[in-house]
Design a protein around this motif. Sequence first.
Motif, short mmCIF file in Angstrom:
data_model
loop_
_atom_site.label_atom_id
_atom_site.label_comp_id
_atom_site.label_asym_id
_atom_site.label_seq_id
_atom_site.Cartn_x
_atom_site.Cartn_y
_atom_site.Cartn_z
N MET A 1 0.85 -1.19 0.00
CA MET A 1 0.00 0.00 0.00
C MET A 1 0.88 1.24 0.00
SD MET A 1 -1.40 0.31 3.96
CE MET A 1 -1.88 -1.41 4.12
N ARG A 2 0.27 2.39 -0.16
CA ARG A 2 0.96 3.67 -0.06
C ARG A 2 0.69 4.25 1.32
NH1 ARG A 2 -0.68 8.53 -1.80
NH2 ARG A 2 -2.55 7.56 -2.64
N VAL A 3 1.75 4.64 2.01
CA VAL A 3 1.63 5.10 3.39
C VAL A 3 2.17 6.52 3.49
CG1 VAL A 3 2.16 4.65 5.81
CG2 VAL A 3 1.98 2.73 4.21
N ILE A 4 1.36 7.42 4.03
CA ILE A 4 1.77 8.80 4.28
C ILE A 4 2.11 8.91 5.76
CG2 ILE A 4 1.05 11.22 4.26
CD1 ILE A 4 -1.06 10.34 2.15
N ILE A 5 3.29 9.44 6.07
CA ILE A 5 3.70 9.57 7.47
C ILE A 5 3.92 11.03 7.81
CG2 ILE A 5 5.31 8.86 9.26
CD1 ILE A 5 6.11 6.49 7.58
N ALA A 6 3.13 11.54 8.75
CA ALA A 6 3.38 12.85 9.34
C ALA A 6 4.27 12.63 10.57
CB ALA A 6 2.07 13.51 9.75
N GLY A 7 5.42 13.28 10.60
CA GLY A 7 6.39 12.98 11.63
C GLY A 7 7.35 11.88 11.20
N GLY A 8 7.50 11.70 9.89
CA GLY A 8 8.28 10.59 9.36
C GLY A 8 9.78 10.77 9.42
N THR A 9 10.27 11.97 9.76
CA THR A 9 11.71 12.16 9.85
C THR A 9 12.22 12.02 11.28
OG1 THR A 9 11.42 14.57 10.08
CG2 THR A 9 11.76 13.71 7.85
N GLY A 10 11.35 11.70 12.22
CA GLY A 10 11.75 11.55 13.61
C GLY A 10 12.28 10.16 13.91
N PHE A 11 12.54 9.91 15.19
CA PHE A 11 13.14 8.66 15.67
C PHE A 11 12.30 7.45 15.28
CE2 PHE A 11 13.82 5.94 19.63
CZ PHE A 11 15.05 5.46 19.23
N ILE A 12 11.00 7.50 15.56
CA ILE A 12 10.13 6.37 15.23
C ILE A 12 9.80 6.38 13.73
CG2 ILE A 12 7.83 5.38 15.60
CD1 ILE A 12 7.98 6.44 18.48
N GLY A 13 9.52 7.54 13.18
CA GLY A 13 9.13 7.63 11.78
C GLY A 13 10.19 7.12 10.82
N THR A 14 11.46 7.40 11.12
CA THR A 14 12.55 6.94 10.27
C THR A 14 12.63 5.41 10.27
OG1 THR A 14 13.81 8.97 10.64
CG2 THR A 14 15.04 7.04 9.88
N ALA A 15 12.54 4.82 11.46
CA ALA A 15 12.59 3.36 11.56
C ALA A 15 11.36 2.72 10.90
CB ALA A 15 12.68 2.94 13.03
N LEU A 16 10.20 3.36 11.05
CA LEU A 16 8.98 2.84 10.43
C LEU A 16 9.10 2.85 8.92
CD1 LEU A 16 6.05 1.85 10.61
CD2 LEU A 16 5.33 4.25 10.74
N THR A 17 9.67 3.91 8.37
CA THR A 17 9.86 4.01 6.93
C THR A 17 10.70 2.84 6.41
OG1 THR A 17 9.66 6.42 6.94
CG2 THR A 17 10.81 5.43 5.07
N HIS A 18 11.77 2.50 7.12
CA HIS A 18 12.63 1.39 6.71
C HIS A 18 11.87 0.07 6.70
CE1 HIS A 18 16.39 3.82 8.10
NE2 HIS A 18 15.99 4.15 6.89
N VAL A 19 11.06 -0.16 7.73
CA VAL A 19 10.30 -1.41 7.82
C VAL A 19 9.26 -1.49 6.70
CG1 VAL A 19 8.56 -2.62 9.21
CG2 VAL A 19 10.68 -1.85 10.26
N LEU A 20 8.56 -0.39 6.46
CA LEU A 20 7.50 -0.40 5.45
C LEU A 20 8.07 -0.59 4.04
CD1 LEU A 20 5.22 2.47 6.80
CD2 LEU A 20 4.72 0.02 6.81
N THR A 21 9.13 0.14 3.72
CA THR A 21 9.69 0.02 2.37
C THR A 21 10.31 -1.36 2.16
OG1 THR A 21 11.72 1.11 3.13
CG2 THR A 21 10.05 2.48 2.04
N ALA A 22 10.89 -1.94 3.22
CA ALA A 22 11.45 -3.29 3.10
C ALA A 22 10.37 -4.31 2.79
CB ALA A 22 12.18 -3.67 4.39
N SER A 23 9.13 -4.00 3.19
CA SER A 23 8.00 -4.90 2.91
C SER A 23 7.31 -4.58 1.59
CB SER A 23 6.97 -4.82 4.05
OG SER A 23 7.56 -5.23 5.27
N GLY A 24 7.85 -3.60 0.85
CA GLY A 24 7.31 -3.29 -0.47
C GLY A 24 6.32 -2.14 -0.52
#
Length: 306
Positions: A1-24
């Motif tokens: 899916m496509r995921v929009i993250i507000a706060g995506g450059t922070g401590f949790i958001g950065t790690a979440l981005t890595h997990v989501l993109t690794a899953s496609g």
Amino acid sequence: MRVIIAGGTGFIGTALTHVLTASGHDVTILTRRPRPAAPKTGGGRVDYAVWDGMTARGWGELAEDAAIVNLAGENIAAGRWNAQRKRDIVESRMAAGSAVVQAVAKAAVKPRVVVQASAVGYYGDRGGQVLEEASLPGKGFLAETAVKWEQSTREVEDMGVRRVIVRTGVVLGAGGGALARMLPPFRLGLGGPVGDGKAWFPWIHLQDEVRAIAFLLTRPEAMGPFHLVAPGVVTNGQLAAALGKALGRPTVLRVPAFALRLALGEMADAALLASLRVAPTRLAALGFVFDFPDLASALADLTAAA
């Protein structure tokens, strides 16, 4: 899916981005500063949308048929609380929530889900009471702020959008967050329990935090509040002892409550001395399996990486 993250450059958001993109999954990070899209190296794509932090202007159209994760809000530990800091903490959360609601309202095809950040501070100071997701909110600035934060996106439910609320404990991760502030004194042998050491300390490994968010994004039956805390709940004193053991350092020095109150004011009681015995009841019921369910394994992993 496509995921929009507000706060995506922070401590949790950065790690979440890595997990989501690794899953496609493709991720769009909302940011105040324009930057080029990250090159695609396998998995999902990362790009950026400029956002003023206040309204959905400039990203409302992105919300169509997407998932939205709202992590945005001023850091509560960025400085001593005064009237202006407290206003900034609340207003930043309310503005981000309002922007999410605006974006959902404008979307011709509604988002699949909105994940709304919150915190276990929702419960105030509750001593040894075991807290589950149905427990009532507590009192004090953090509890009142968490209630408002959660309510900031409630209207999307009236538009037919599934909404998940993640009440997060203290996130322990290498390179940032609470652990980065704890490690220097503990490595010098100057760490120890805070106050009497008996306050319950709800924590979660950063890896489990972002895995849980990704898990809830993709589970259509997941709605309402979830506790993002490890099942191996410990007291503050047990945390200090475990961290000292992981580092091979003594933990005999206690940080007196009065010294914290003198240094930090209201924040000391609300964020450091409060006791919260929080259980991840609903997350476990959905079948989520923690990579780091106990503190010993979490600290072994994190102190090796730090």
